[in-house]
Structure formats: C-alpha cells, structure tokens
Scaffold this active site. Structure first.
Site, short mmCIF file in Angstrom:
data_model
loop_
_atom_site.label_atom_id
_atom_site.label_comp_id
_atom_site.label_asym_id
_atom_site.label_seq_id
_atom_site.Cartn_x
_atom_site.Cartn_y
_atom_site.Cartn_z
N ARG A 392 0.56 -0.89 0.08
CA ARG A 392 -0.13 -0.26 -0.11
C ARG A 392 1.02 1.59 -0.12
O ARG A 392 0.55 2.44 -0.63
CB ARG A 392 -0.98 0.01 0.77
N GLU A 421 -2.09 -8.67 3.60
CA GLU A 421 -3.11 -8.51 4.57
C GLU A 421 -3.78 -9.99 3.30
O GLU A 421 -3.24 -10.04 2.69
CB GLU A 421 -3.95 -7.76 3.55
N GLU A 432 -10.57 -2.36 -5.72
CA GLU A 432 -10.11 -1.46 -4.42
C GLU A 432 -8.53 -0.88 -5.05
O GLU A 432 -7.94 0.53 -4.23
CB GLU A 432 -10.17 -1.79 -2.78
N ASP A 489 -12.72 5.61 -12.02
CA ASP A 489 -13.62 7.08 -11.84
C ASP A 489 -12.80 8.38 -12.31
O ASP A 489 -11.64 8.48 -11.53
CB ASP A 489 -13.98 7.76 -9.79
N HIS A 708 -14.00 -1.22 6.59
CA HIS A 708 -14.56 -2.08 5.51
C HIS A 708 -14.48 -2.25 4.06
O HIS A 708 -14.03 -0.75 3.82
CB HIS A 708 -15.17 -3.38 5.93
N CYS A 710 -15.63 -4.05 1.27
CA CYS A 710 -16.28 -4.38 -0.06
C CYS A 710 -17.17 -3.43 -0.58
O CYS A 710 -17.83 -2.38 -0.28
CB CYS A 710 -17.42 -5.24 0.80
#
Length: 742
Positions: A392, A421, A432, A489, A708, A710
């Site tokens: 990350r 993770e 994500e 996006d 979270h 999701c």
C-alpha cells in the site's frame, strides 16, 4: 510485406501531421502550463499594443481538409472520399420543380385501370402509362395533385399526394416480378432529380397501411435500388438528408429500423417471404440507414443523438458469429452488422469486447498450461491469472514494476493481493486497487495530470522528461479496466477518447504518429473553456485583428514559473495574425495544445491502453462509447436501483428500508452520485445498467463500528427515525468511502 502494402502505409502516414522529435524533449519535468493568461494577454495587447517575443522552436503548419465519412463502410477502411473531389454536377442542386407534362387520364381513370389489372392480371396498360407518360414519380404525382374529383391528402411541406402514392403502391404490390422490377428501376433513376418523391416513398409510415408486412416486398425493392446507386448519388442523397427537419429525419430512421426489426423478428413469419429468398432485405435497409448515419455525422450539431440510430432489438442476438465473419471477410460482399457499427448499441459492443477478451484470456491461459506440461513442470493454477502483488505504501511503483514484468500476462484474468493482508480477491480487492491507484496518480501533487476547475476534468501535463512509463501505466490501467469490466472514476475530456482511437489499431511501424486526432474549438471548449472563448472572440471579431490584437503565430506556456514561447509555424514570431489567417492560427494553436505539446505523454498512454485492449473490436466503437466502457454512463436511475437491490438481514417492507429509499429518492442528483460513489467507487452506472452493480444492503448492529473494503454494498444499522438515517447517511457519503454506517 508486399510493395503495395508498403506504399499504402506510406500514404497513410503522410496524412498525419509530422512530429519534430527535437521539439518534444526540452527541459526537465514541469507542471502543466497555465493557459488562462491568453485572454488577459489579448485584452492587454488590445489596450497597450505590446509586441510578442520570439523563439527558435518551429512547429509546422497543418492544412486541415474536411472529409466525409464512408457511406457503406467496412470500418477498417482507411481512405475516405471527400466531397471536394466529386464532380461539379454531383454537388450542384437539382431542379426542384419538375415540368408537369400533359396528362391523358384522370386519377379516377388511372385507378380504374389499376383495379381492372388487379382482377385480370394484365398490367401492361398501367405499366406502359407510367413508362411512356412521365419522367419521374413526382411528375406523375403532380399531374394528379389538383384533380377536382379527388380530395387528395398531402404531407406537410412536401406537395406529395399520399393518396396517389397509395394507388401506385397498390399497383406495384400486384405487379408481376419482371414488370415490378422495371417500374421500380425507372422510379428510382428518375427520382434522383427530385428527392422529395423519394423521401415520401421511404417514409410512408405516416400511412398505417404501409406498416403492414404485406407491403414490405415493395419497400424492400425500393431500398435495394437505393442501396445500389452510384457512390456519387449516395453522397448527393446524404447531403440532401442533412437538410431535412429533425422530425422527418427521425421518421425515416424509425421506418428503416422497424423494417429491419420486422424482418429479423416477424410477428407472423408466414406474412413474409422465406429468409432464404430475401436475404438481401436487411443488407439493403442497413446500407440506406448508413446514408442517414453519414448525414447525421457531418451535421453540426448532429440532427439526432447517435444513440437514436441504435437498433435495440439487436441486443438480443449473439453477435460473435457476425463479429468473426467480419474479422475474416472484412469489406467483402458478405454482409455483417459489424460493417455498420452505428446500428449496434454499446451493450452489444461491450458483449463483443468482453467475449473477445475472454477468448483471449482463455487462449493465453491455455498456452501457459500447455507450455508447463510440455516441459514436465509442476502446474500452478496461479499461472492462469495476472497476479498483482503490491504494498500500500509503494502502490504506484509496485504496480508499475508488476505490470512491466508481466506484460505477457496482461490478457489473463486480473487478481490483486495487498502484501501483508489476508484474504482472497473476489473482485473487491481488484476494485480497491484500481480506486486507490487512480486516485494517487491523478492527484495534482503527483504532477502527471492537471485538474482544470472550469471544465472539471483532468488533462496531461506538458512537462518533458526522459521516461514516460507512468503514462503507459495509466493507459494499461484503463485497458485492464475495460478488459476486466471495471468502471473507473476518471474525468478525461471527450477528445482523449478520440485520440485513443487515432488509429484504433496500433500501427506496425513504431515510428508512425499516434493520437494525432483532428480536433476543433469545440474540443478545446471541453477542456479550457476560457481559452476557447477567447479564441472564439478572435474568430468573430469584426474589427482589424492585426492592429487591435497585435498577435503573431507564437504562443506562450508557463512552466515552473517560466514563460516559454513556441512558434506555431516556421517564423511564426514574425507572422502577424490577421483577419485572413486567424482561422489557421486558431487551428494550429489547438493542434499544438491538444496534440503536439503532449505528444510523448499521450503516445505512452496510447500504447499502454492498446497493450491490453488490442482488438479489432475497438474499430466498432465511437469515442463516446469508449468513454462509457471506461467510466460508465452518467445517467442515474435510482428507481431502477431500488427495484434491483438485494437485502441481507432486511426485507423491502422493513421500516428502515422504506425510510432509506424515501431519503435516497429525495436526494438531489449530487448526493445520489455521492451515494453511488460511496458504495461502488464510481458515481457512474455500468454499460448494462444498474443490474450490473449487484447492489446490496446489509443489516448490522447499530453498536458495531465497522470498516471494510466491500464494494457495491451498504452496511445499514436499523435507525429509529428517518431524520437520523438521513443525517448519518449524508455525513457518510459526503466525508468517507468504503465503510459501514454507524
């Protein structure tokens, strides 16, 4: 490669403006220049008459040649016919008022002849009367238009006698095939002198009797004759269509679409001839429809939205066979809908691209598996995927390294793992990864793109550097998103997608310029509206441009606080902008801003996108459709989302759910977009609509604090009141992403 192919590529390259490589590698990495000063510069020059500075950088002028789209194209076709090269007699207006000859029969007598012929089967008298009396169908109609014994009805502004059209159609409907063919040929050839008569024959949908499939035999022959006209006649007809009122134009489109739909899906198959005997019906109608599409394309603005030319009934057909036939045969005599992509909706094109992508993925995975087995190596199922492992804190650099090392695997199914993770990627981690990576790359501090507040979109920074790999990464990300059906996006202006399809297939010669689209002031308006407005004022200025503006063919960019000057053409700093050359100045300036000044950045971006999405299916797409595939549709339908939502722990009759939808449906559009962005990572809708979101509302304990990753899901506690729900929901969607509501 054959000599002919080499010559073809060379001619194709000469049509694109040249790029001077030495003009694209000056200076260090810089921020995007500030263009807004142009307007104030013009105002300042108007007041003070200050002179421009000079610069040694030369950029060649490019003469703009307006071209026409192909009429019945294979979309692979590279050369197009310009109206400027047509002979004068084709471009000239035809006589609009024909000379009406002396008639020897009344309308009643002619109708009696038709009725007798219907009973006896002898049509010679009717046939000879038409062929020997008149030169055109309009003349025949005009001769009977003022018949006192028959109150003829005319269609508005046309002078066309619909009652007489009915009589002739009835006559043709019962005419033997050989007679019918000769009469139709005479009608079409003569109607080239007067398009109104032809229009009435095409748009007879105003009369209910011609919506009956029983008349489609006549209509099909009419379309066949039009489709087989010479190319010059097609161009003339296209320009005539361009002048039609919108209502009449749309009627023609709808009439042709209805004909195609009825032939494909007849309500009563027995009413139409067997498909084997009329296989030419749909190709003829589609080719005539392409004339209307071409007329719509060259109109500014378009007469109707391009989406009105979609035939939505085709969404229910499996087009892979049609696509493979088109790939194999191209612009041959074998008809395919893919030769006419304007008729295919974005849903169909997405399905083709997705199926084509899946087949490439399967082929790539199978080849990897075969290679392992042939070498007697242990087979690891992870080899069937494009596995991206990133940290990350080093998201951009790790992603760049992974995609660079695994270029051979880009056409495999994507799976993402965040180092350290736990968890399997079932789609959420991939979304994500895209979301976080796009957000970081497009941040203004990163320097690759600048955000233009006036147009609310991103544009390429024009700084020069030695390595443009990060722009290639962004292009690859967009390609992976399309390839894996992910909505991003991203806020690019429409001209970016025009440039991505210039050309739609990567040239074999790596030195061939890419992304050099022909762009206009309208394209600039969508990125830099203030500058476009200033240039528009320059074009419309009624005074003396040279004396009042005192501007030359030299422009300025601010780079890291330093104003740099660039000549738009050789010696541009010494060439004044005048009333005569200001159009050239504006076009060269637009070309410089949107093409030449960012060429290397965009070329890397282009090759990154096509490294993933290289497919003939891209040739089916319009730029607007590429944008929808990448970013989704901006048209929200929250009512549709309410009908399609899934519940976990709730039912649609629960008070909390009823309150939720009361609040959401009452939200303004801006908050509805934020809600969609909150749950899906984008405020746009997938190509196939809300159904593709798999939207879910889950019930959680109001005391639980949940964070979270999701996607497409809202974790909603059972609030006690609608007021509290509205307050919590508004705070959540306005200030955070990817978490449940407390």
């Amino acid at each position: 490669m054959s000599e002919n192919n080499c010559l073809f590529e060379e001619r194709d390259r000469e049509r694109l403006p040249p790029i001077l490589n030495h003009s694209l590698d000056r200076g260090p990495k810089l921020h995007f220049p500030f263009y807004g000063s142009f307007i104030s510069t013009l105002n300042h020059k108007r007041e003070s008459g200050s002179h421009s500075l000079s610069s040694p950088l030369l950029l060649p002028a490019v003469k703009q040649v307006r071209e026409l789209p192909p009429i019945c194209p294979d979309v692979r076709q590279k050369h197009r016919i310009s109206i400027d090269v047509l002979p004068p007699e084709v471009k000239a207006r035809f006589v609009s008022e024909p000379i009406i000859p002396i008639r020897t029969k009344t309308a009643k007598e002619f109708q009696d002849d038709v009725e007798r012929a219907t009973i006896s089967g002898d049509w010679k008298q009717v046939h000879d009367f038409y062929l020997t009396t008149f030169d055109s169908f309009l003349e025949l109609n005009g001769a009977f238009k003022k018949e006192a014994n028959a109150p003829f009805n005319t269609i508005e502004d046309s002078g066309i006698n619909m009652k007489f059209v009915n009589i002739v159609y009835d006559a043709l409907l019962h005419t033997p095939a050989d007679t019918q063919k000769s009469v139709l040929k005479g009608i079409i050839n003569s109607l080239l002198r007067e398009w109104k008569g032809l229009l009435k024959c095409l748009s007879v949908s105003q009369n209910p009797q011609y919506t009956s499939p029983a008349t489609y035999v006549i209509y099909a022959h009419l379309l066949r004759q039009i489709a087989s006209l010479a190319e010059a006649d097609h161009h003339f007809l296209m320009h005539w269509f361009k002048k039609l009122p919108q209502k009449r134009f749309k009627q023609l489109v709808e009439r042709l679409q209805l004909f195609i739909t009825t032939r494909l899906f007849p309500a009563k198959p027995d009413e139409l001839p067997p498909m084997a005997k009329c296989s030419w019906w749909i190709p003829s109608a589609t080719k005539v429809l392409s004339l209307l599409n071409a007329a719509n394309s060259i109109s500014s603005p378009p007469i109707i939205p391009f989406t009105d030319l979609y035939n939505l009934t085709l969404d229910h057909i499996d087009f892979m066979e049609d696509y493979h036939t088109w790939q194999a045969h191209g612009n041959s005599n074998r008809f395919t809908f893919c030769q006419f992509p304007f008729i295919l909706s974005t849903v169909v094109k997405k399905a083709i691209i997705q199926r084509d992508s899946e087949q490439q993925m399967i082929s790539m995975a199978r080849q990897t598996l075969v290679d392992k087995v042939s070498r007697r190596q242990r087979v690891d199922m992870s080899l069937l995927f494009l596995n991206i492992k990133v940290r990350r804190l080093q998201l951009v650099s790790d992603s760049l390294d992974e995609l660079s090392r695994k270029r051979a695997d880009l056409k495999k199914k994507l799976k993402v793992t965040f180092v350290g993770e736990a968890g399997l990627d079932m789609g959420g981690l991939t979304k994500e990864w895209f979301l976080l990576l796009i957000r970081q790359i497009f941040h203004t501090d990163y320097g690759m793109f600048t955000y233009v507040k006036e147009s609310q979109c991103h544009w390429f920074s024009s700084w020069k550097c030695d390595n443009y790999s990060e722009f290639r990464l962004v292009g690859a990300l967009m390609g992976l998103a399309v390839y894996n059906s992910i909505t991003l996006d991203i806020r690019f202006p429409p001209c970016v997608y025009k440039k991505l399809l210039t050309p739609p297939i990567v040239p074999c010669d790596l030195d061939t310029p890419v992304g050099m689209a022909t762009l206009t002031l309208d394209d600039l308006q969508q990125i830099m509206p203030d500058l476009a407005h200033g240039l528009g004022e320059l074009l419309s200025y009624e005074g003396n441009v040279e004396e009042d503006f005192y501007t030359t063919f030299q422009v300025f960019q601010e780079e890291l606080g330093v104003i740099k000057s660039y000549n738009l053409k050789p010696g541009g700093d010494k060439i004044p902008v005048t009333n005569l050359n200001r159009k050239e100045y504006v076009q060269l300036y637009i070309d410089f801003l949107l093409n030449k000044s960012i060429y290397r950045q965009f070329a890397a971006f282009y090759h990154g996108f096509h490294s993933v999405c290289a497919s003939n299916a891209l040739m089916l797409l319009r730029p607007e459709e590429v944008e929808i595939l990448v970013c989704g549709s901006p048209n929200l339908d929250m009512g549709s989302l309410q009908r399609l939502v899934q519940y976990e722990g709730y039912s649609k009759t629960d008070p909390t759910i009823r309150a939720f939808w009361d609040v959401v449906l009452a939200f303004p559009l801006e908050l509805q977009k934020k809600l969609l962005h909150f749950t899906t990572g984008s405020d746009r809708v997938p190509v196939c609509g809300m159904a593709d979101l798999n939207f879910k509302i889950s019930k959680i304990d109001i005391a639980v604090k949940l964070s979270h990753t999701c996607f497409n899901q809202i974790c909603l506690p059972p609030y006690k009141s609608k007021k509290e729900l509205r307050q919590k929901l508004t705070i959540a969607i306005s200030n955070a992403e990817g978490f449940g509501l407390e």
